[in-house]
Design a protein around this motif. Sequence first.
Motif: not given
Length: 62
Positions: A22-38
């Motif tokens: 779950g923590v690894m998924l949170w990190v991956a989702l955060s990195l994706f979010w910073f790059r694409v969604m934010e």
Amino acid sequence: MAEKTPGFLPIETNWFDRLFIGVMLWVALSLFWFRVMEPLGLSIWISNAIALIVGIILIRKG
């Protein structure tokens, strides 16, 4: 000894294994979010809420 419980993950896990995933998924989702969604104007808090919900489901039923 840690309790092994069956779940939807294709591997045998205990609660700590599922927490780590779950923590690894949170990190991956955060990195994706910073790059694409934010850059599109969506706040990182939305990503954190999604990661929290997925983490709770993963730990309880994974």
